[in-house]
Design an enzyme around this catalytic site. Sequence first.
Site, PDB file in Angstrom:
ATOM      1  N   LYS A 115       0.827  -1.215   0.000  1.00  0.00           N
ATOM      2  CA  LYS A 115       0.000   0.000   0.000  1.00  0.00           C
ATOM      3  C   LYS A 115       0.859   1.263   0.000  1.00  0.00           C
ATOM      4  CE  LYS A 115      -4.439  -1.735   1.063  1.00  0.00           C
ATOM      5  NZ  LYS A 115      -5.706  -1.736   1.723  1.00  0.00           N
ATOM      6  N   LYS A 197      -3.649  -9.839  -6.589  1.00  0.00           N
ATOM      7  CA  LYS A 197      -4.909 -10.100  -5.882  1.00  0.00           C
ATOM      8  C   LYS A 197      -6.038  -9.219  -6.426  1.00  0.00           C
ATOM      9  CE  LYS A 197      -5.930  -8.268  -1.840  1.00  0.00           C
ATOM     10  NZ  LYS A 197      -6.605  -7.962  -0.580  1.00  0.00           N
ATOM     11  N   LYS A 200     -10.863  -4.456  -4.102  1.00  0.00           N
ATOM     12  CA  LYS A 200     -11.983  -3.540  -4.344  1.00  0.00           C
ATOM     13  C   LYS A 200     -11.520  -2.149  -4.757  1.00  0.00           C
ATOM     14  CE  LYS A 200     -13.297  -3.961   0.340  1.00  0.00           C
ATOM     15  NZ  LYS A 200     -12.130  -3.833   1.206  1.00  0.00           N
TER      16      LYS A 200
HETATM   17  N1  AQP Z   1      -8.872 -11.294  -3.635  1.00  0.00           N
HETATM   18  C1  AQP Z   1      -9.227 -11.829  -2.474  1.00  0.00           C
HETATM   19  N2  AQP Z   1      -9.358 -13.173  -2.350  1.00  0.00           N
HETATM   20  C2  AQP Z   1      -9.740 -13.723  -1.171  1.00  0.00           C
HETATM   21  N3  AQP Z   1     -10.007 -12.996  -0.062  1.00  0.00           N
HETATM   22  C3  AQP Z   1      -9.898 -11.665  -0.149  1.00  0.00           C
HETATM   23  N4  AQP Z   1     -10.094 -10.675   0.737  1.00  0.00           N
HETATM   24  C4  AQP Z   1      -9.844  -9.481   0.154  1.00  0.00           C
HETATM   25  N5  AQP Z   1      -9.495  -9.661  -1.120  1.00  0.00           N
HETATM   26  C5  AQP Z   1      -9.505 -11.006  -1.343  1.00  0.00           C
HETATM   27  C6  AQP Z   1     -10.541 -10.886   2.107  1.00  0.00           C
HETATM   28  O1  AQP Z   1     -11.668 -10.055   2.322  1.00  0.00           O
HETATM   29  C7  AQP Z   1     -11.673  -9.664   3.709  1.00  0.00           C
HETATM   30  C8  AQP Z   1     -11.895  -8.202   3.819  1.00  0.00           C
HETATM   31  O2  AQP Z   1     -10.801  -7.518   3.264  1.00  0.00           O
HETATM   32  P1  AQP Z   1     -10.557  -6.022   3.679  1.00  0.00           P
HETATM   33  O3  AQP Z   1     -11.643  -5.183   3.188  1.00  0.00           O
HETATM   34  O4  AQP Z   1     -10.335  -5.946   5.135  1.00  0.00           O
HETATM   35  O5  AQP Z   1      -9.196  -5.594   3.044  1.00  0.00           O
HETATM   36  P2  AQP Z   1      -8.300  -6.159   1.937  1.00  0.00           P
HETATM   37  O6  AQP Z   1      -7.819  -7.532   2.271  1.00  0.00           O
HETATM   38  O7  AQP Z   1      -7.227  -5.134   1.716  1.00  0.00           O
HETATM   39  O8  AQP Z   1      -9.329  -6.236   0.713  1.00  0.00           O
HETATM   40  P3  AQP Z   1      -9.281  -5.477  -0.647  1.00  0.00           P
HETATM   41  O9  AQP Z   1     -10.492  -5.882  -1.429  1.00  0.00           O
HETATM   42  O10 AQP Z   1      -7.959  -5.686  -1.319  1.00  0.00           O
HETATM   43  O11 AQP Z   1      -9.470  -3.963  -0.205  1.00  0.00           O
HETATM   44  P4  AQP Z   1      -8.604  -2.691  -0.573  1.00  0.00           P
HETATM   45  O12 AQP Z   1      -8.578  -2.636  -2.078  1.00  0.00           O
HETATM   46  O13 AQP Z   1      -9.314  -1.536   0.051  1.00  0.00           O
HETATM   47  O14 AQP Z   1      -7.243  -2.902   0.006  1.00  0.00           O
HETATM   48  C9  AQP Z   1     -10.358 -10.132   4.304  1.00  0.00           C
HETATM   49  O15 AQP Z   1     -10.591 -11.304   5.046  1.00  0.00           O
HETATM   50  C10 AQP Z   1      -9.503 -10.428   3.108  1.00  0.00           C
HETATM   51  O16 AQP Z   1      -8.561 -11.447   3.360  1.00  0.00           O
END
Ligand code: AQP
Length: 333
Positions: A115, A197, A200
Amino acid sequence: MFNNQLVSFSGIQPSGNLTIGNYLGALKNFASYSEKYKCFYCVVDEHAITVRQNPADLRRRTYETLALYLAAGLDPEKNTLYVQSHVHEHAELAWILNCFTMFGELSRMTQFKDKSAKHADNINAGLFTYPVLMAADILLYQTDVVPVGIDQKQHVEICRDIAQRLNQIYPDLFTVPEPVIPVHGQKIMSLAEPTKKMSKSDENVNAVVYILDDRDTIVRKFRRAVTDSDTVVRYAEGKDGINNLINIYSSFTGKNTEEIEREFDGKGYGDFKVAVGEVCADALKPVQDKYYEILSDKPALEAQMKKGAEEASYVARRTLSKVQKKLGFVQVR
Ligand code: AQP
């Protein structure tokens, strides 16, 4: 443990529209815990501000994320569903845990490195101490299990280290939690760059399938997914795009890789991509229908937020007060 019941805790950031990665890696699995565990599921808005958020979007997505929790089958009578910033103990415990967390161990966190590279103009202290706030979220509820995607495993591990460190100084302060990572769907990859990965916050909307995408959009996105020049549907090293699609198909249908390879024997990538899109759209349709119904009743959602925060605060207060007492903070009533 809470009242002799094992505890499950997890959270999702309202930092964008939720993806099938969030769904398959986390949300879809939450409901299965409520028979055996006391469950706390939180919309982690305080985590979301480690990256700049538009206030109106953050507010709207907080409602939407809670509505998705409910639409994904989380019964508010069996699960405590709430918003992180409504329970001030999260931030208070995080400060205390900060004083027991080392600069070196935070520097090793891969999410921080990723990040900071992505937001080079905003490498703030909150981004650095994100895992400490997450440790506070988990430890406040004396959590036994944390259902998360594999990207969050490192954060649960640092949480365990922090809990064990404090337990050595102040015996029996915290339950040491275990991460629970799903076998399938633990890391859904981007459809455009399958070595990355699915996230969102990805700016390329075609790389991501959102839980709320309509059927045509879902099928179109899968049809355009990056694969390779081979034509046979089989799981193999280096075939990141097709491996990702097999993984997604498997997560939605429960079929294993061999079954999927047999099912698509003699068919090309085109047929397979459409089939992945269709099972995904079919699985998400009931969640979407329920979601729109729930979201249309904002007062009911706010009542749910309030009820959840009251339930969560009751438990959080108990742990925070125990920690403060052990540390030597004066408590006057
Ligand atoms: N691509 C993924 N595959 C499987 N699990 C995923 N998670 C996120 N992306 C994937 C799981 O979703 C939960 C919530 O995630 P989060 O919102 O706390 O943050 P993150 O992991 O940083 O998710 P994002 O979508 O990548 O958000 P941004 O883009 O804002 O950083 C967690 O249990 C995570 O493992």
